[in-house]
Motif scaffolding. Structure first.
Motif, PDB file in Angstrom:
ATOM      1  N   ASP A 116       0.855  -1.179   0.000  1.00  0.00           N
ATOM      2  CA  ASP A 116       0.000   0.000   0.000  1.00  0.00           C
ATOM      3  C   ASP A 116       0.895   1.233   0.000  1.00  0.00           C
ATOM      4  N   LEU A 117       0.986   1.891  -1.151  1.00  0.00           N
ATOM      5  CA  LEU A 117       1.824   3.081  -1.304  1.00  0.00           C
ATOM      6  C   LEU A 117       0.975   4.290  -1.694  1.00  0.00           C
ATOM      7  N   ARG A 118      -0.276   4.257  -1.331  1.00  0.00           N
ATOM      8  CA  ARG A 118      -1.157   5.366  -1.660  1.00  0.00           C
ATOM      9  C   ARG A 118      -0.638   6.676  -1.072  1.00  0.00           C
TER      10      ARG A 118
ATOM     11  N   LEU B 248      -2.384   2.718 -10.308  1.00  0.00           N
ATOM     12  CA  LEU B 248      -1.600   3.939 -10.500  1.00  0.00           C
ATOM     13  C   LEU B 248      -2.514   5.115 -10.845  1.00  0.00           C
ATOM     14  N   SER B 249      -3.744   5.021 -10.404  1.00  0.00           N
ATOM     15  CA  SER B 249      -4.705   6.084 -10.708  1.00  0.00           C
ATOM     16  C   SER B 249      -4.286   7.382 -10.018  1.00  0.00           C
TER      17      SER B 249
ATOM     18  N   ALA C 175       0.413  -3.629  -6.508  1.00  0.00           N
ATOM     19  CA  ALA C 175       0.596  -2.602  -5.475  1.00  0.00           C
ATOM     20  C   ALA C 175      -0.422  -1.485  -5.682  1.00  0.00           C
ATOM     21  N   ASN C 176      -0.759  -0.795  -4.613  1.00  0.00           N
ATOM     22  CA  ASN C 176      -1.686   0.337  -4.694  1.00  0.00           C
ATOM     23  C   ASN C 176      -0.897   1.624  -4.511  1.00  0.00           C
ATOM     24  N   LEU C 177      -0.728   2.369  -5.612  1.00  0.00           N
ATOM     25  CA  LEU C 177       0.008   3.624  -5.585  1.00  0.00           C
ATOM     26  C   LEU C 177      -0.901   4.813  -5.884  1.00  0.00           C
ATOM     27  N   GLY C 178      -2.184   4.634  -5.688  1.00  0.00           N
ATOM     28  CA  GLY C 178      -3.137   5.692  -5.996  1.00  0.00           C
ATOM     29  C   GLY C 178      -2.746   7.027  -5.380  1.00  0.00           C
ATOM     30  N   GLY C 179      -2.642   8.072  -6.211  1.00  0.00           N
ATOM     31  CA  GLY C 179      -2.333   9.403  -5.712  1.00  0.00           C
ATOM     32  C   GLY C 179      -0.891   9.622  -5.307  1.00  0.00           C
ATOM     33  N   ALA C 180      -0.014   8.672  -5.583  1.00  0.00           N
ATOM     34  CA  ALA C 180       1.392   8.809  -5.186  1.00  0.00           C
ATOM     35  C   ALA C 180       2.130   9.783  -6.096  1.00  0.00           C
TER      36      ALA C 180
END
Length: 255
Positions: free
Chosen positions: A136-138, A177-178, A155-160
């Motif tokens: 979780d890398l949001r 990667l949204s 992996a969740n990079l939403g908003g990173a």
């Protein structure tokens, strides 16, 4: 005590410093201070905020001696490996670094699979060949970070923030990667198959020979991006006008 600088030497490595700062913050939160302390999972703790909390704890008579054993163990360790230092400090890599300040650390080849690193400050960090699958890398700050060859599948990079990050040869298949800032990032030969890049900024990014099969690019900004020999899916959420522009710039659309 005037601040946390009195707790350990000032010439320690970035890995040791990051571990000790994180251990100190979690310890301070356990002291039930008569002041509001930021959430561990919130935005990363600045040096100034950590110092203020340390001074507050000293003023309230907290006993720092129980922390000194951990400090000595980390400072005197015969390793600079981040995960080994974390174990010495009693920190869990999977859950104790959300919102952590990890500036300048060397985490190459480290296993952070499934870890909660949401909102972590990882600017310029070396994460080359690291395993971040399912992490979780949001909203994490990864600007300028080296993620070349890293495993980031699912992996969740939403908003990173990945501005100018290196992701060459990285595996981001199935990643979220949204809304990510990937402007000027190096994504050459990167695997982005089945990833969600909706609303992402890819301005001036290098996507040379990147694989984007089944990738969602709806609303993504590809202005100035290098797309030569990048392989995309026809049903990628792009308008026909954008598709034709990308084809003229060297992109290949699979049927």
């Amino acid at each position: 005590m005037t601040g946390f600088e009195a707790l350990w030497p000032q010439n320690i490595s970035p890995n040791r410093l990051a571990i000790l700062e994180r251990k100190l913050l979690l310890w301070l939160r356990s002291q039930d201070l008569q002041t509001e302390t930021p959430s561990v999972g919130g935005p990363y703790q600045s040096v100034e905020e950590l110092q203020a909390l340390t001074q507050k704890a000293a003023a309230e008579g907290c006993n720092f001696s129980e922390l000194q054993g951990t400090v000595r163990a980390v400072v005197d360790a015969n390793t600079d490996n981040f995960l080994e230092l974390a174990e010495l400090a009693g920190l869990n890599p999977a859950s104790d670094f959300a919102g952590a300040r990890l500036l300048g650390t060397h985490l190459s080849n480290s296993d952070f699979s499934g870890a909660n690193l949401r909102k972590a400050y990882l600017r310029g960090v070396d994460l080359s060949d690291a395993d971040l699958s399912g992490a979780d890398l949001r909203e994490a700050n990864l600007s300028g970070a080296d993620l070349s060859g890293a495993l980031l599948s699912d992996a969740n990079l939403g908003g990173a923030n990945l501005h100018r990050a290196s992701l060459a040869l990285a595996n981001l298949s199935g990643a979220d990667l949204s809304r990510v800032n990937l402007s000027e990032a190096n994504l050459s030969n990167c695997n982005l198959s089945d990833a969600d890049l909706s609303g992402a900024s890819l301005k001036n990014a290098d996507l040379h020979q990147a694989g984007l099969a089944l990738t969602n690019l709806a609303g993504a900004d590809l202005t100035g991006a290098v797309v030569k020999q990048a392989r995309l899916w026809h049903d990628a959420g792009l308008s026909e006008e954008v598709k034709q522009d990308l084809i003229r710039r060297g992109a290949i659309f699979e049927p």
